[in-house]
Design a protein around this motif. Structure first.
Motif, short mmCIF file in Angstrom:
data_model
loop_
_atom_site.label_atom_id
_atom_site.label_comp_id
_atom_site.label_asym_id
_atom_site.label_seq_id
_atom_site.Cartn_x
_atom_site.Cartn_y
_atom_site.Cartn_z
N TYR A 1 -2.05 22.85 -25.29
CA TYR A 1 -0.73 23.03 -24.71
C TYR A 1 0.11 21.78 -25.00
N TRP A 2 1.41 21.87 -24.77
CA TRP A 2 2.27 20.71 -25.00
C TRP A 2 2.05 19.65 -23.92
N PHE A 3 2.45 18.44 -24.25
CA PHE A 3 2.29 17.33 -23.31
C PHE A 3 3.30 17.40 -22.18
N SER A 4 2.82 17.04 -21.00
CA SER A 4 3.67 16.96 -19.82
C SER A 4 3.09 15.87 -18.92
N GLU A 5 3.94 14.90 -18.58
CA GLU A 5 3.52 13.78 -17.73
C GLU A 5 2.35 13.01 -18.36
N GLY A 6 2.38 12.94 -19.70
CA GLY A 6 1.41 12.13 -20.42
C GLY A 6 0.08 12.79 -20.69
N LEU A 7 -0.07 14.05 -20.28
CA LEU A 7 -1.35 14.75 -20.48
C LEU A 7 -1.10 16.13 -21.08
N ALA A 8 -2.09 16.61 -21.83
CA ALA A 8 -2.00 17.96 -22.40
C ALA A 8 -3.34 18.66 -22.23
N ALA A 9 -3.28 19.94 -21.88
CA ALA A 9 -4.49 20.73 -21.73
C ALA A 9 -5.02 21.13 -23.10
N VAL A 10 -6.35 21.04 -23.30
CA VAL A 10 -6.98 21.42 -24.56
C VAL A 10 -8.25 22.21 -24.27
N GLN A 11 -8.62 23.03 -25.23
CA GLN A 11 -9.86 23.79 -25.12
C GLN A 11 -10.89 23.22 -26.09
N ILE A 12 -12.07 22.91 -25.57
CA ILE A 12 -13.21 22.50 -26.39
C ILE A 12 -14.37 23.40 -26.01
N GLY A 13 -14.85 24.16 -26.98
CA GLY A 13 -15.86 25.17 -26.66
C GLY A 13 -15.24 26.26 -25.81
N GLU A 14 -15.85 26.53 -24.66
CA GLU A 14 -15.35 27.58 -23.77
C GLU A 14 -14.56 27.02 -22.60
N LYS A 15 -14.45 25.71 -22.48
CA LYS A 15 -13.84 25.10 -21.30
C LYS A 15 -12.57 24.32 -21.67
N TYR A 16 -11.75 24.10 -20.63
CA TYR A 16 -10.49 23.37 -20.79
C TYR A 16 -10.52 22.06 -20.01
N GLY A 17 -9.87 21.06 -20.59
CA GLY A 17 -9.67 19.79 -19.91
C GLY A 17 -8.35 19.21 -20.36
N TYR A 18 -8.17 17.90 -20.24
CA TYR A 18 -6.89 17.27 -20.58
C TYR A 18 -7.13 16.02 -21.41
N ILE A 19 -6.26 15.82 -22.41
CA ILE A 19 -6.28 14.61 -23.21
C ILE A 19 -5.02 13.79 -22.90
N ILE B 1 0.86 -1.19 0.00
CA ILE B 1 0.00 0.00 0.00
C ILE B 1 0.90 1.23 0.00
N TRP B 2 0.88 1.97 -1.09
CA TRP B 2 1.77 3.14 -1.19
C TRP B 2 1.23 4.26 -2.07
N ILE B 3 0.32 3.95 -2.99
CA ILE B 3 -0.09 4.91 -4.02
C ILE B 3 -0.70 6.17 -3.43
N ASP B 4 -1.41 6.05 -2.30
CA ASP B 4 -2.08 7.21 -1.72
C ASP B 4 -1.11 8.17 -1.03
N GLN B 5 0.18 7.85 -1.03
CA GLN B 5 1.15 8.67 -0.32
C GLN B 5 1.98 9.57 -1.24
N VAL B 6 1.65 9.58 -2.54
CA VAL B 6 2.45 10.37 -3.48
C VAL B 6 1.59 10.79 -4.66
N GLU B 7 1.91 11.94 -5.23
CA GLU B 7 1.23 12.45 -6.41
C GLU B 7 2.17 12.30 -7.60
N ILE B 8 1.97 11.25 -8.40
CA ILE B 8 2.74 11.02 -9.61
C ILE B 8 1.77 10.60 -10.72
N SER B 9 2.29 10.47 -11.93
CA SER B 9 1.44 10.10 -13.05
C SER B 9 0.90 8.69 -12.88
N GLU B 10 -0.28 8.47 -13.44
CA GLU B 10 -0.90 7.15 -13.37
C GLU B 10 -0.03 6.11 -14.06
N ARG B 11 0.67 6.51 -15.10
CA ARG B 11 1.52 5.57 -15.85
C ARG B 11 2.64 5.03 -14.96
#
Length: 471
Positions: A377-395, A229-239
Motif C-alpha cells: 500500500y502507499w505510505f502514510s505517516e511514514g509507514l506502508a503495509a506490505v504482504q510477505i507470504g500470507e501475512k501483512y505488516g508494515y515497513i 511527560i506527554w507521549i502517553d497521552q496521544v497517538e501520533i507517529s514516532e517521528r
C-alpha cells in the motif's frame, strides 16, 4: 487613555490588553486623509524608571522591531516610537485576524498534520528572526496571530534583545538579561535570565504538545530529569514524537540550536514537496480512446496516453505502449516508461510493479525499496503495509520491517491508527504496532476527524480513538 491623541496624530479608540509593564490600544491615524481612518496598535510601556540605560534599551528594541517588520511580511511593521513623560510608546501595524488561542482551545485537539503545518509555519518566521540574532522570548498561542489571508504573524516582540556576541561578561558566558516570558512555555535557562535561540524552540514545542493533547503546559508533569511527560497521552507517529521531544529537552544544548536547524529537520522528516505549491488542478479526460488532462476549461495536456491517473505531489502515472512512467504538470515525461504498473505518490514515494512484484520509487524515479513484495500500500505517516507470504505488516521509508507481518489484512495509517484484521475480526494498532482497540469489529475503516466507521453484526457505527461507540 480612550480619546487621547498622541503626537497630534494617533487617537486612542479602544483598549486591547494589559500586562506587567505594558498596555495595548487600538488607535486611529489622523494624518491619513481617508474615512474611515486606518487603525494601528499603540503599545504604552511603563518602565520602573526613566534613565539613560532604559532610554538606550528602548531605542535599541524599537530599532530591532523596525528592522524585523520592514523585511518580513509576517512580523508587524513598526511605524514610530517616542517618549512622553515617564512612558514610552510604540506604534505598530494592526493585524486583522485572531490569535491561536481561538484554535488551540480547551476541549479541542489538533491532528498530526495540522500540528506539523503549525510547526512549519512558525519555524519559517523564526528562521528570519534567529538569523537576525534576535530571541522572541514569549512565544505562546496568544502571540501568534492568524491573519485574514490565513498566514501566521508573530507578534509581541516587546522584550526581544539584540544578541551581541562581542559583549560578554568576563567569564565568557552570554550576558545575563531579564527572565521575562510565560510560565509553561518558558524553559529553565530563560527563567534564570539566560535565554538562548533554542528557548524559542522549546516554547514552540510546548505549543505543539498543548495542541495535540489538549492540556495547558502549566499542568504537564515532569520526570526526575525534568523532562516533560506527554507521549502517553496521544497517538501520533514516532517521528513527530521524537521531533517534539528534542524541541522541549530540559537541557538547552540538546535541543535544535535555532529555527533553521529545526525547520531543516522537520522538512527532512516530513518532506515538503515544492511542486505542491504550484500544481494546478488537472483532471484526466478521454478522447477517441486516448487520455489527456484538462484544467480551467481547457485541454492543457493533449490526449496521447493509453491510461492516465490523477496527479499527486506534482506527478501522474501514465502508460504509453506497454509500460508506465510519470509526467509532470506541464506534460513533460519526468520518469521514463519502464514499469509494468505505477501508482500515485504519497510522502514522496510511489508504488511501482516490475514483473509480479511491487516496490517503491522516489520522485527522481530511483527504486529506493526493491520490487520484492506480493502486495503493498502507499505510505502514510511514514509507514506502508506490505504482504510477505500470507501475512501483512508494515515497513518504514527505508524498506525495513517496522511492524512484523502477523496480520491477515491491513490498511494504511490515519491519525496515528491503522485497521488490522486477524481471522474474522478487525481492530486498530498504533504506529508502534501495539493493539490499542481490540479485535471486535466485522469491518473497520480509517479514522478521520477523530472518528472511524465500524461494522458490528451488519450495523454501522462511529467510534472514537478509545474504541467507544459514539454514534
Amino acid at each position: 487613555m480612550i480619546g487621547t491623541i498622541l503626537r497630534q496624530r494617533y487617537r486612542i479608540i479602544k483598549k486591547l490588553g494589559e500586562g506587567g509593564f505594558c498596555e495595548t490600544y487600538l488607535a486611529e491615524d489622523l494624518d491619513i486623509p481617508v474615512t474611515p481612518k486606518p487603525v494601528c496598535v499603540v503599545k504604552r510601556l511603563k518602565p520602573r524608571e526613566i534613565n539613560p540605560d532604559s532610554i538606550r534599551l528602548f531605542e535599541q528594541e524599537a530599532r530591532i522591531l523596525y528592522e524585523l517588520g520592514q523585511n518580513h511580511d509576517q512580523i508587524p511593521k513598526s511605524y514610530a516610537h517616542f517618549q512622553e513623560g515617564q512612558e514610552f510608546y510604540l506604534i505598530q501595524e494592526f493585524i486583522d485576524g485572531h490569535n491561536l488561542t481561538q484554535e488551540i482551545t480547551p476541549g479541542k485537539k489538533l491532528g498530526e498534520a495540522d500540528v506539523i503545518q503549525l510547526l512549519r509555519d512558525v519555524l519559517e518566521i523564526l528562521v528570519y528572526v534567529h538569523k537576525n540574532k534576535v530571541i522572541h522570548r514569549d512565544i505562546k498561542p496568544a502571540n501568534i496571530m492568524r491573519r485574514k489571508d490565513g498566514k501566521l504573524v508573530l507578534i509581541d516582540f516587546g522584550v526581544v534583545k539584540q544578541i551581541n556576541t562581542t559583549i560578554a561578561i568576563k567569564s565568557g558566558s552570554t550576558s545575563r538579561t531579564s527572565g521575562f516570558g510565560t510560565v509553561g512555555y518558558m524553559p529553565i535557562e530563560q527563567a534564570i535570565g539566560k535565554p538562548k535561540l533554542s528557548s524559542d524552540i522549546y516554547a514552540l514545542g510546548m505549543i505543539a504538545i498543548q495542541a495535540l493533547i489538549d492540556l495547558s503546559p502549566r499542568l504537564l508533569a515532569e520526570d526526575d530529569d525534568g523532562e516533560i511527560i506527554w507521549i502517553d497521552q496521544v497517538e501520533i507517529s514516532e517521528r513527530l514524537k521524537q521531533f517534539i521531544n528534542k524541541m522541549v529537552c530540559c537541557e538547552w544544548r540538546q535541543r535544535y540550536r535555532n529555527a533553521k536547524e529545526a525547520l531543516d529537520e522537520l522538512n527532512k522528516i516530513f518532506v515538503i514537496n515544492q511542486r505542491l505549491l504550484v500544481v494546478p488542478k488537472l483532471v484526466p479526460v478521454r478522447l477517441n480512446g486516448k487520455y489527456g488532462y484538462v484544467s480551467g476549461g481547457k485541454l492543457v495536456i493533449p490526449c496521447q496516453f493509453g491510461l492516465a491517473n490523477n496527479f499527486s505531489e506534482g506527478l501522474a502515472s501514465v502508460i504509453k505502449g506497454a509500460k508506465w512512467g510519470f509526467i509532470n504538470t506541464i506534460g513533460e515525461l519526468a520518469i521514463p516508461y519502464q514499469f509494468d504498473n505505477a501508482f500515485r505518490f504519497s510522502e514522496e514515494l510511489a508504488i511501482v510493479q516490475i514483473g509480479e512484484k511491487y516496490g517503491y520509487i522516489n520522485t527522481n524515479g530511483q527504486i529506493v525499496i526493491p520490487c520484492e513484495f506480493n502486495q503493498i500500500y502507499w505510505f502514510s505517516e511514514g509507514l506502508a503495509a506490505v504482504q510477505i507470504g500470507e501475512k501483512y505488516g508494515y515497513i518504514n521509508t527505508n524498506g525495513e520491517i517496522f511492524i512484523s507481518c502477523q496480520f491477515d489484512r491491513t490498511l494504511w495509517f490515519s491519525e496515528g491508527l491503522a485497521t488490522v484484521r486477524i481471522g474474522d475480526k478487525c481492530g486498530y494498532i498504533n504506529t508502534n504496532g501495539q493493539i490499542v482497540i481490540p479485535y471486535q469489529f466485522d469491518n473497520a475503516y480509517d479514522f478521520s476527524e477523530g472518528l472511524a466507521k465500524v461494522t458490528i453484526s451488519g450495523k454501522d457505527y462511529l467510534i472514537d480513538k478509545t474504541g467507544k461507540i459514539v454514534y
